[in-house]
Scaffold this active site. Structure first.
Site, PDB file in Angstrom:
ATOM      1  N   HIS A  44       0.851  -1.192   0.000  1.00  9.46           N
ATOM      2  CA  HIS A  44       0.000   0.000   0.000  1.00  9.46           C
ATOM      3  C   HIS A  44       0.885   1.240   0.000  1.00  9.46           C
ATOM      4  O   HIS A  44       1.651   1.438   0.952  1.00  9.46           O
ATOM      5  CB  HIS A  44      -0.884   0.050   1.247  1.00  9.46           C
ATOM      6  CG  HIS A  44      -1.967  -0.976   1.269  1.00  9.46           C
ATOM      7  ND1 HIS A  44      -3.014  -0.928   2.155  1.00  9.46           N
ATOM      8  CD2 HIS A  44      -2.176  -2.069   0.500  1.00  9.46           C
ATOM      9  CE1 HIS A  44      -3.817  -1.962   1.942  1.00  9.46           C
ATOM     10  NE2 HIS A  44      -3.319  -2.671   0.948  1.00  9.46           N
ATOM     11  N   TYR A  59      -8.948   4.916   7.976  1.00 11.75           N
ATOM     12  CA  TYR A  59      -9.131   5.176   9.408  1.00 11.75           C
ATOM     13  C   TYR A  59     -10.224   6.242   9.534  1.00 11.75           C
ATOM     14  O   TYR A  59     -10.072   7.342   8.992  1.00 11.75           O
ATOM     15  CB  TYR A  59      -7.849   5.729  10.026  1.00 11.75           C
ATOM     16  CG  TYR A  59      -6.746   4.708  10.229  1.00 11.75           C
ATOM     17  CD1 TYR A  59      -5.840   4.410   9.221  1.00 11.75           C
ATOM     18  CD2 TYR A  59      -6.601   4.057  11.453  1.00 11.75           C
ATOM     19  CE1 TYR A  59      -4.814   3.487   9.422  1.00 11.75           C
ATOM     20  CE2 TYR A  59      -5.578   3.137  11.660  1.00 11.75           C
ATOM     21  CZ  TYR A  59      -4.694   2.851  10.646  1.00 11.75           C
ATOM     22  OH  TYR A  59      -3.680   1.944  10.848  1.00 11.75           O
ATOM     23  N   PRO A  84      -3.596  -0.936  18.914  1.00 10.49           N
ATOM     24  CA  PRO A  84      -3.371  -1.318  17.524  1.00 10.49           C
ATOM     25  C   PRO A  84      -3.521  -0.186  16.499  1.00 10.49           C
ATOM     26  O   PRO A  84      -3.228  -0.379  15.319  1.00 10.49           O
ATOM     27  CB  PRO A  84      -4.444  -2.398  17.273  1.00 10.49           C
ATOM     28  CG  PRO A  84      -5.482  -2.152  18.295  1.00 10.49           C
ATOM     29  CD  PRO A  84      -4.796  -1.568  19.482  1.00 10.49           C
ATOM     30  N   LYS A 120       1.694  -0.983  15.155  1.00  9.84           N
ATOM     31  CA  LYS A 120       3.128  -1.072  15.465  1.00  9.84           C
ATOM     32  C   LYS A 120       3.551  -2.355  16.194  1.00  9.84           C
ATOM     33  O   LYS A 120       4.748  -2.662  16.265  1.00  9.84           O
ATOM     34  CB  LYS A 120       3.554   0.132  16.330  1.00  9.84           C
ATOM     35  CG  LYS A 120       3.578   1.450  15.580  1.00  9.84           C
ATOM     36  CD  LYS A 120       4.793   1.546  14.685  1.00  9.84           C
ATOM     37  CE  LYS A 120       4.703   2.619  13.643  1.00  9.84           C
ATOM     38  NZ  LYS A 120       4.502   2.148  12.268  1.00  9.84           N
ATOM     39  N   TYR A 165       4.407   5.962  10.192  1.00  7.36           N
ATOM     40  CA  TYR A 165       3.551   4.821   9.817  1.00  7.36           C
ATOM     41  C   TYR A 165       4.326   3.778   9.019  1.00  7.36           C
ATOM     42  O   TYR A 165       4.185   2.584   9.245  1.00  7.36           O
ATOM     43  CB  TYR A 165       2.329   5.333   9.033  1.00  7.36           C
ATOM     44  CG  TYR A 165       1.205   4.331   9.003  1.00  7.36           C
ATOM     45  CD1 TYR A 165       0.337   4.192  10.091  1.00  7.36           C
ATOM     46  CD2 TYR A 165       1.022   3.492   7.911  1.00  7.36           C
ATOM     47  CE1 TYR A 165      -0.673   3.249  10.090  1.00  7.36           C
ATOM     48  CE2 TYR A 165       0.014   2.545   7.898  1.00  7.36           C
ATOM     49  CZ  TYR A 165      -0.834   2.429   8.988  1.00  7.36           C
ATOM     50  OH  TYR A 165      -1.828   1.485   8.977  1.00  7.36           O
TER      51      TYR A 165
HETATM   52  C1  PHB Z   1      -5.343  -4.949  10.477  1.00  8.48           C
HETATM   53  O1  PHB Z   1      -5.440  -5.075   9.245  1.00  8.48           O
HETATM   54  O2  PHB Z   1      -5.591  -5.889  11.245  1.00  8.48           O
HETATM   55  C2  PHB Z   1      -4.954  -3.644  11.060  1.00  8.48           C
HETATM   56  C3  PHB Z   1      -4.623  -2.598  10.221  1.00  8.48           C
HETATM   57  C4  PHB Z   1      -4.253  -1.378  10.761  1.00  8.48           C
HETATM   58  C5  PHB Z   1      -4.240  -1.213  12.128  1.00  8.48           C
HETATM   59  C6  PHB Z   1      -4.557  -2.266  12.969  1.00  8.48           C
HETATM   60  C7  PHB Z   1      -4.932  -3.483  12.441  1.00  8.48           C
HETATM   61  O3  PHB Z   1      -3.902  -0.012  12.654  1.00  8.48           O
END
Ligand code: PHB
Ligand code: APR
Length: 405
Positions: A76, A205, A297, A301, A389
């Site tokens: 990505h 997000y 999460p 990280k 990130y």
């Molecule tokens: C996930 O795809 O499980 C995932 C992606 C981004 C995050 C946390 C979990 O910040």
């Protein structure tokens, strides 16, 4: 009489931290024994995170275990931040000189690493019972465990505590020798895997009036979604229809974008916590990964921090066994802690700016919106997000841990 075993590095836990460390040691000709409480299928099937930083992908490649992530990982180059019904793209690659993240399930990483371990022929004990560590202050610490009805005593040069947040290694360190820093959050994440093609090529997000939501994926046919719930929420409270209704309410944007709906194949609630125990070493016991620290999460990280810990730890063991140096052992915790705290800060910030808090005021709410508005309209702010990130530069070189650069 216990069966007597001996090794250079005894590793407790076959999660990403333990398995990565074991393979790095193998590549350096250092022997190890892994002792894992669960069975192989449990370890592989456990659904966990799925975002690999650029440096983690580079590490897997350099270790020769990157074929899975290369062929099935989804690269990505950007991500979206959504608020007030609108998605805003952050171009990670453009902002970081070409770096990206790769979506590849942690269970896939673990499967690849278990395969690699088995191929080396070095020992990995699954379903070990009553695992305990002893003699941490001596120069011959031991791991005791039962396996197949037989008790074992594994004498080690060093022990690597890679047994996660609920393992036995950290609690084996005298409380007075550890500093513990902790924050819990007044919410958890309800997460699902669904049989649905991802409706967007990148993560989204979302901050919605009803709370945080996250769109992610695992493959071209599987979508991974989360939304914020109270911390002790029971998954039984949520029917599949209710989950979809809440997901769509929070994620649908004004231009009509929404995730594709499909059959839910897995669901659960995860609590959110920030936690650090330091120093990450006591005598001949070295903690790595979730055994030493947990991040919420939101910043993705956890797995990446585990990978960066074990790179630093592999360098330390290589320095000791190949060159007789002890300075890298002594520096281990301090080197790791610098990255851990930056990741803690980043994960706390991502969490704070995108979740609704029970005690928030109208002022807090407007400030949060302004935070995201600034973030998505300032190249400087987006650059800061992007570099963290995709992952800050590695603490130590691959070469110092015995890998090709
Ligand atoms: C996930 O795809 O499980 C995932 C992606 C981004 C995050 C946390 C979990 O910040
Ligand atoms: N004895 C032996 N093994 C144990 C014990 C024990 N007493 N307790 C726990 N374990 C094992 C667990 O079964 C698990 O397989 O240790 C392993 C720890 O793995 P993880 O919890 O996955 O931790 P870690 O390897 O540090 O991985 C980092 O990143 O994405 C995040 O939290 C996520 O697990 C992930 C972490």
């Amino acid at each position: 009489m216990p069966a007597a075993l001996e090794t250079q590095v005894g590793i407790v836990g076959a999660g990403p931290a333990g398995l990565l460390l074991a393979h790095l040691l193998h590549l350096n000709g250092i022997d190890s024994v892994i002792v894992e409480r669960r069975d192989r299928d449990y370890v592989i099937d456990r659904v966990r995170a799925g975002v690999l930083e650029q440096g983690t992908v580079d590490l897997l490649m350099a270790m020769g275990v990157g074929e899975g992530v290369r062929s099935r990982g989804l690269r990505h180059d950007g991500l979206y931040v959504s608020f007030k019904g609108q998605r805003h793209r952050v171009d990670l690659a453009d902002l970081t000189g070409g770096k990206a993240i790769t979506v590849y399930g942690q269970n896939e990483v673990v499967r690849d690493l278990i395969d690699a371990r088995l191929e080396t022929g070095r020992p990995l004990y699954f379903e070990a019972d009553r695992v305990a560590v002893d003699g941490l202050d001596s120069d011959r610490p031991v791991i005791r465990f039962d396996h197949d009805g037989q008790d074992h005593e594994l004498r080690c040069g060093f022990i690597a505590g890679c047994d996660g947040f609920r393992g036995i290694c950290r609690p084996s360190i005298p409380a007075a020798a550890l500093n513990v820093y902790e924050r819990t959050y007044p919410f958890g994440w309800l997460g699902i895997l669904a049989e649905a093609a991802p409706a967007c090529e990148e993560l989204v997000y979302t901050l919605h009036d009803r709370g945080f939501a996250l769109f992610s994926m695992r493959s071209p046919t599987v979508t991974r979604l989360y939304f914020q719930v109270p911390p002790d929420e029971s998954i039984d409270k949520w029917s599949d229809d209710a989950i979809w209704a809440e997901m769509l309410t929070r994620m649908t944007t004004r231009d009509g974008w929404a995730p594709n709906v499909g059959r839910i194949i897995q669901k659960g609630v995860t609590p959110m916590r920030s936690f650090v125990a330091a120093p990450m070493r006591h005598g001949r016991l070295f903690l790595a990964g979730d055994a030493a620290h947990i991040v919420p999460p939101t910043g993705a990280k956890g797995l990446n921090l585990a990978a960066s810990d074990v790179l630093v730890l592999a360098r330390a063991f290589k320095g000791f066994y190949k060159c007789g140096r002890t300075d890298w052992l002594d520096e281990y915790s301090a080197v790791c802690e610098r990255r851990v705290w930056k990741a803690q800060r980043f994960s706390w910030w991502m969490t704070s700016s995108m979740h609704r808090f029970p005690d928030e005021t109208a002022f807090d709410r407007q400030r949060q919106i302004a935070d995201l508005d600034y973030l998505t309209s300032s190249r400087a702010a987006m650059t800061s997000l992007a570099e963290q990130y995709v992952g800050l530069p590695a603490e130590v070189s691959f070469e110092s841990a015995g890998l090709p650069q």
